[in-house]
Design an enzyme around this catalytic site. Structure first.
Site, PDB file in Angstrom:
ATOM      1  N   GLY A   1       0.859  -1.199   0.000  1.00 29.75           N
ATOM      2  CA  GLY A   1       0.000   0.000   0.000  1.00 29.75           C
ATOM      3  C   GLY A   1       0.882   1.231   0.000  1.00 29.75           C
ATOM      4  O   GLY A   1       0.525   2.291   0.507  1.00 29.75           O
ATOM      5  N   ALA A   2       2.062   1.081  -0.626  1.00 28.58           N
ATOM      6  CA  ALA A   2       3.129   2.088  -0.520  1.00 28.58           C
ATOM      7  C   ALA A   2       2.841   3.379  -1.279  1.00 28.58           C
ATOM      8  O   ALA A   2       3.510   4.383  -1.041  1.00 28.58           O
ATOM      9  CB  ALA A   2       4.451   1.481  -1.020  1.00 28.58           C
TER      10      ALA A   2
ATOM     11  N   GLY B   1      -1.730   7.406   1.007  1.00 28.48           N
ATOM     12  CA  GLY B   1      -1.509   8.557   1.879  1.00 28.48           C
ATOM     13  C   GLY B   1      -0.533   8.259   3.002  1.00 28.48           C
ATOM     14  O   GLY B   1       0.293   9.105   3.357  1.00 28.48           O
ATOM     15  N   ILE B   2      -0.624   7.091   3.600  1.00 31.81           N
ATOM     16  CA  ILE B   2       0.344   6.685   4.626  1.00 31.81           C
ATOM     17  C   ILE B   2       1.584   6.101   3.959  1.00 31.81           C
ATOM     18  O   ILE B   2       2.725   6.401   4.342  1.00 31.81           O
ATOM     19  CB  ILE B   2      -0.257   5.616   5.573  1.00 31.81           C
TER      20      ILE B   2
ATOM     21  N   ILE C   1      -1.488  -1.985   9.764  1.00 34.89           N
ATOM     22  CA  ILE C   1      -1.931  -0.600   9.964  1.00 34.89           C
ATOM     23  C   ILE C   1      -3.373  -0.444   9.478  1.00 34.89           C
ATOM     24  O   ILE C   1      -4.154   0.327  10.037  1.00 34.89           O
ATOM     25  CB  ILE C   1      -0.990   0.366   9.198  1.00 34.89           C
ATOM     26  N   ALA C   2      -3.754  -1.194   8.444  1.00 35.07           N
ATOM     27  CA  ALA C   2      -5.082  -1.052   7.825  1.00 35.07           C
ATOM     28  C   ALA C   2      -6.191  -1.269   8.851  1.00 35.07           C
ATOM     29  O   ALA C   2      -6.155  -2.210   9.647  1.00 35.07           O
ATOM     30  CB  ALA C   2      -5.225  -2.056   6.686  1.00 35.07           C
ATOM     31  N   ASN C   3      -7.174  -0.405   8.821  1.00 36.56           N
ATOM     32  CA  ASN C   3      -8.309  -0.476   9.757  1.00 36.56           C
ATOM     33  C   ASN C   3      -9.428  -1.369   9.250  1.00 36.56           C
ATOM     34  O   ASN C   3      -9.538  -1.566   8.039  1.00 36.56           O
ATOM     35  CB  ASN C   3      -8.860   0.941   9.973  1.00 36.56           C
TER      36      ASN C   3
ATOM     37  N   ASP D   1      -1.799   6.105  18.783  1.00 36.18           N
ATOM     38  CA  ASP D   1      -2.562   6.438  19.991  1.00 36.18           C
ATOM     39  C   ASP D   1      -1.619   6.928  21.101  1.00 36.18           C
ATOM     40  O   ASP D   1      -1.957   7.844  21.848  1.00 36.18           O
ATOM     41  CB  ASP D   1      -3.352   5.213  20.462  1.00 36.18           C
TER      42      ASP D   1
ATOM     43  N   ARG E   1      -0.424  10.452  20.126  1.00 35.88           N
ATOM     44  CA  ARG E   1      -1.464  11.457  20.421  1.00 35.88           C
ATOM     45  C   ARG E   1      -1.608  11.681  21.923  1.00 35.88           C
ATOM     46  O   ARG E   1      -1.665  12.827  22.391  1.00 35.88           O
ATOM     47  CB  ARG E   1      -2.809  10.977  19.859  1.00 35.88           C
TER      48      ARG E   1
ATOM     49  N   HIS F   1      -7.613  -0.270  18.858  1.00 37.42           N
ATOM     50  CA  HIS F   1      -7.427   0.961  18.091  1.00 37.42           C
ATOM     51  C   HIS F   1      -8.735   1.427  17.463  1.00 37.42           C
ATOM     52  O   HIS F   1      -8.875   1.452  16.250  1.00 37.42           O
ATOM     53  CB  HIS F   1      -6.340   0.770  17.019  1.00 37.42           C
TER      54      HIS F   1
HETATM   55  N1  LIG Z   1      -3.408   1.919  12.561  1.00 32.75           N
HETATM   56  C1  LIG Z   1      -3.573   3.221  12.564  1.00 32.75           C
HETATM   57  O1  LIG Z   1      -3.294   3.878  13.572  1.00 32.75           O
HETATM   58  C2  LIG Z   1      -4.075   3.934  11.364  1.00 32.75           C
HETATM   59  C3  LIG Z   1      -4.605   3.239  10.320  1.00 32.75           C
HETATM   60  N2  LIG Z   1      -5.051   3.875   9.191  1.00 32.75           N
HETATM   61  C4  LIG Z   1      -5.592   3.058   8.123  1.00 32.75           C
HETATM   62  O2  LIG Z   1      -4.605   2.844   7.111  1.00 32.75           O
HETATM   63  C5  LIG Z   1      -5.255   2.530   5.872  1.00 32.75           C
HETATM   64  C6  LIG Z   1      -4.641   3.314   4.719  1.00 32.75           C
HETATM   65  O3  LIG Z   1      -4.898   4.673   4.863  1.00 32.75           O
HETATM   66  P1  LIG Z   1      -4.389   5.720   3.746  1.00 32.75           P
HETATM   67  O4  LIG Z   1      -2.985   5.450   3.400  1.00 32.75           O
HETATM   68  O5  LIG Z   1      -4.774   7.055   4.217  1.00 32.75           O
HETATM   69  O6  LIG Z   1      -5.307   5.293   2.498  1.00 32.75           O
HETATM   70  P2  LIG Z   1      -5.024   5.587   0.938  1.00 32.75           P
HETATM   71  O7  LIG Z   1      -6.293   5.300   0.216  1.00 32.75           O
HETATM   72  O8  LIG Z   1      -4.415   6.919   0.765  1.00 32.75           O
HETATM   73  O9  LIG Z   1      -3.922   4.515   0.559  1.00 32.75           O
HETATM   74  C7  LIG Z   1      -4.184   3.150   0.546  1.00 32.75           C
HETATM   75  C8  LIG Z   1      -3.323   2.521  -0.520  1.00 32.75           C
HETATM   76  O10 LIG Z   1      -3.576   1.122  -0.489  1.00 32.75           O
HETATM   77  C9  LIG Z   1      -3.546   0.684  -1.846  1.00 32.75           C
HETATM   78  N3  LIG Z   1      -4.229  -0.613  -1.964  1.00 32.75           N
HETATM   79  C10 LIG Z   1      -5.555  -0.879  -1.982  1.00 32.75           C
HETATM   80  N4  LIG Z   1      -5.752  -2.199  -2.130  1.00 32.75           N
HETATM   81  C11 LIG Z   1      -4.530  -2.771  -2.192  1.00 32.75           C
HETATM   82  C12 LIG Z   1      -4.082  -4.101  -2.340  1.00 32.75           C
HETATM   83  N5  LIG Z   1      -4.926  -5.124  -2.441  1.00 32.75           N
HETATM   84  N6  LIG Z   1      -2.752  -4.317  -2.365  1.00 32.75           N
HETATM   85  C13 LIG Z   1      -1.877  -3.296  -2.246  1.00 32.75           C
HETATM   86  N7  LIG Z   1      -2.244  -2.019  -2.127  1.00 32.75           N
HETATM   87  C14 LIG Z   1      -3.560  -1.766  -2.079  1.00 32.75           C
HETATM   88  C15 LIG Z   1      -4.219   1.792  -2.633  1.00 32.75           C
HETATM   89  O11 LIG Z   1      -3.905   1.711  -4.012  1.00 32.75           O
HETATM   90  C16 LIG Z   1      -3.645   3.010  -1.945  1.00 32.75           C
HETATM   91  O12 LIG Z   1      -2.447   3.447  -2.570  1.00 32.75           O
HETATM   92  C17 LIG Z   1      -6.735   2.816   6.107  1.00 32.75           C
HETATM   93  O13 LIG Z   1      -7.424   1.618   6.318  1.00 32.75           O
HETATM   94  C18 LIG Z   1      -6.747   3.661   7.350  1.00 32.75           C
HETATM   95  O14 LIG Z   1      -7.953   3.579   8.059  1.00 32.75           O
HETATM   96  C19 LIG Z   1      -4.940   5.228   9.069  1.00 32.75           C
HETATM   97  C20 LIG Z   1      -4.391   5.966  10.080  1.00 32.75           C
HETATM   98  C21 LIG Z   1      -3.971   5.399  11.324  1.00 32.75           C
HETATM   99  O1  LIG Z   2      -9.230   7.608  12.230  1.00 33.38           O
HETATM  100  C1  LIG Z   2      -8.960   6.857  11.281  1.00 33.38           C
HETATM  101  O2  LIG Z   2      -9.809   6.347  10.553  1.00 33.38           O
HETATM  102  C2  LIG Z   2      -7.525   6.546  11.024  1.00 33.38           C
HETATM  103  C3  LIG Z   2      -6.918   6.081  12.275  1.00 33.38           C
HETATM  104  O3  LIG Z   2      -6.974   4.930  12.627  1.00 33.38           O
HETATM  105  C4  LIG Z   2      -6.369   7.085  13.167  1.00 33.38           C
HETATM  106  O4  LIG Z   2      -6.120   8.245  12.758  1.00 33.38           O
HETATM  107  O5  LIG Z   2      -6.160   6.760  14.343  1.00 33.38           O
END
Ligand SMILES: NC(=O)C1=CN([C@@H]2O[C@H](COP(=O)(O)OP(=O)(O)OC[C@H]3O[C@@H](n4cnc5c(N)ncnc54)[C@H](O)[C@@H]3O)[C@@H](O)[C@H]2O)C=CC1
Ligand SMILES: O=C([O-])CC(=O)C(=O)O
Length: 345
Positions: free
Chosen positions: A34-35, A38-39, A144-146, A177, A180, A204
């Site tokens: 998922g490189a 946004g993350i 990391i994915a939610n 967490d 923050r 989380h």
């Molecule tokens: N654990 C935590 O504390 C946090 C978790 N998250 C979660 O992280 C995840 C990603 O967030 P963002 O990067 O903002 O989303 P994003 O939409 O900007 O990026 C996700 C990436 O994953 C890729 N992707 C989708 N399906 C895929 C697959 N099968 N194989 C490989 N790549 C794939 C997409 O093409 C995209 O580039 C979300 O589920 C979000 O809720 C976000 C913030 C904090």
């Molecule tokens: O809030 C969300 O969906 C993304 C996340 O897990 C966080 O920022 O802690």
């Protein structure tokens, strides 16, 4: 190298800064799935700046070769390669990886809970977990994915189904967490946030996020306490609202993911006493049917070295924990039930 050392020192937390060493002693391949997201992009950037990483493998369904080409120009020693589903693909990306970070999946929009992401992200994480179980069954998997409360059990079930599950190598990344909770208390108490390290336990999402201020010697009362707890539990929502539909936390999450990866690498390279809260297969509340739980975990060369008990909590914090455990149990069961019914081929 000097620049890399400076930047790494400024992005990682207090614990890291006290112990940071710029010497990369081992060859260490780190993969990000998922490189291009946004993350994924800033996380890959921070990993490129980490001298402990010698090979960076970036995978996404689209865009990873571009991100890799860009990052590869940074003048640190590690090699960088981007992978897409076509060509060498995910198998080559994962082969030989010591750490696999999984930020692949959709983020929230305003009005959604993390659990609302389940239907889309469960199958993404399941498929990536299958690829990792096949290509690098001994790697440390950082989810990391939610919704993390459910995607970690999903990953575990996939590894179990392939006979390669090692509970010491699977981590739900809850570092944000802690980041923050530490930042927000420093704003209330006018302290240096880099020296705060508030323990956060549970899971989380919302009420499953339980900061233990009492263990850092702080007592908040009344509205100030309630606002602090709400801000830590719903810090993610604060960012989702502010981004107005353009996603959730990415930059702070990249920092948190890079910090956790750095902690694992330090521990793998022999440093003792590296402790991070993280969501793992845990004995702490198994008697209540809660099989995964985030608490302080000492990391070592084999991944999880020691799961610390929650320790002494105030009566108020015990109340938060009781609510947390109830929610967590249903999040875990949801993930396990879904993946057993949808394991696919
Ligand atoms: N654990 C935590 O504390 C946090 C978790 N998250 C979660 O992280 C995840 C990603 O967030 P963002 O990067 O903002 O989303 P994003 O939409 O900007 O990026 C996700 C990436 O994953 C890729 N992707 C989708 N399906 C895929 C697959 N099968 N194989 C490989 N790549 C794939 C997409 O093409 C995209 O580039 C979300 O589920 C979000 O809720 C976000 C913030 C904090
Ligand atoms: O809030 C969300 O969906 C993304 C996340 O897990 C966080 O920022 O802690």
């Amino acid at each position: 190298m000097f620049a890399a050392r400076q930047i790494s020192q400024s992005v990682f937390g207090a614990v890291q800064r006290r112990t940071f060493s710029a010497t990369a002693s081992n060859a260490t391949k780190v993969a990000v799935l998922g490189a291009a997201g946004g993350i994924g992009q800033p996380l890959s950037l921070l990993l490129k700046l980490n001298p402990r990483v010698t090979e960076l493998a970036l995978y996404d369904i689209k865009g990873a070769p571009g991100v890799a080409a860009d990052i590869s120009h940074i003048n640190t020693k590690s090699t960088v390669k981007g992978y897409e589903p076509s060509g060498a693909g995910i198998k080559e990306c994962l082969t030989g990886a010591e750490i696999v970070l999984i930020p692949a999946g959709v983020p929230r929009k305003p009005g959604m809970t993390r659990d609302d992401l389940f239907n889309t992200n469960a199958s993404i994480v399941r498929d990536l977990a299958k690829a990792a179980a096949d290509a690098c069954p001994e790697a440390n998997i950082l989810v990391i994915a939610n919704p993390v409360n459910s995607t970690v059990p999903i990953t575990a079930e996939v590894f179990k189904s392939k006979g390669v599950y090692n509970p010491k190598r699977l981590f739900g990344v809850t570092t944000l967490d802690v980041v923050r909770a530490s930042r927000f208390i420093s704003q209330l108490k006018s302290t240096d946030p880099a020296t705060e390290n508030i323990t956060v336990v549970g899971g989380h999402s919302g009420a499953t996020i339980v900061p233990l201020l009492s263990q850092a010697g702080y007592t908040l009362e009344g509205a100030e306490r309630d606002e602090y707890i709400k801000r830590v539990q719903f810090g993610g929502d604060e960012v989702v609202q502010a981004k107005g539909g353009a996603g959730s936390a990415t930059l702070s999450m990249a920092m948190a993911g890079a910090r956790f990866a750095e902690s694992l690498l330090k521990a793998a390279q022999g440093q003792s006493g590296v402790v991070e809260p993280t969501y793992v297969d845990s004995p702490l509340y198994k008697d209540q049917g809660v099989t995964y739980f985030a608490s302080q975990v000492e990391l070592g060369p084999n991944g999880v070295e020691k799961i610390h008990p929650v320790g002494k909590v105030s009566e108020f914090e015990q109340g938060l924990l009781d609510v947390c455990l109830k929610d967590l149990k249903s999040n875990i069961e949801k993930g396990e039930k879904w993946v057993k019914e949808n394991m696919g081929n």
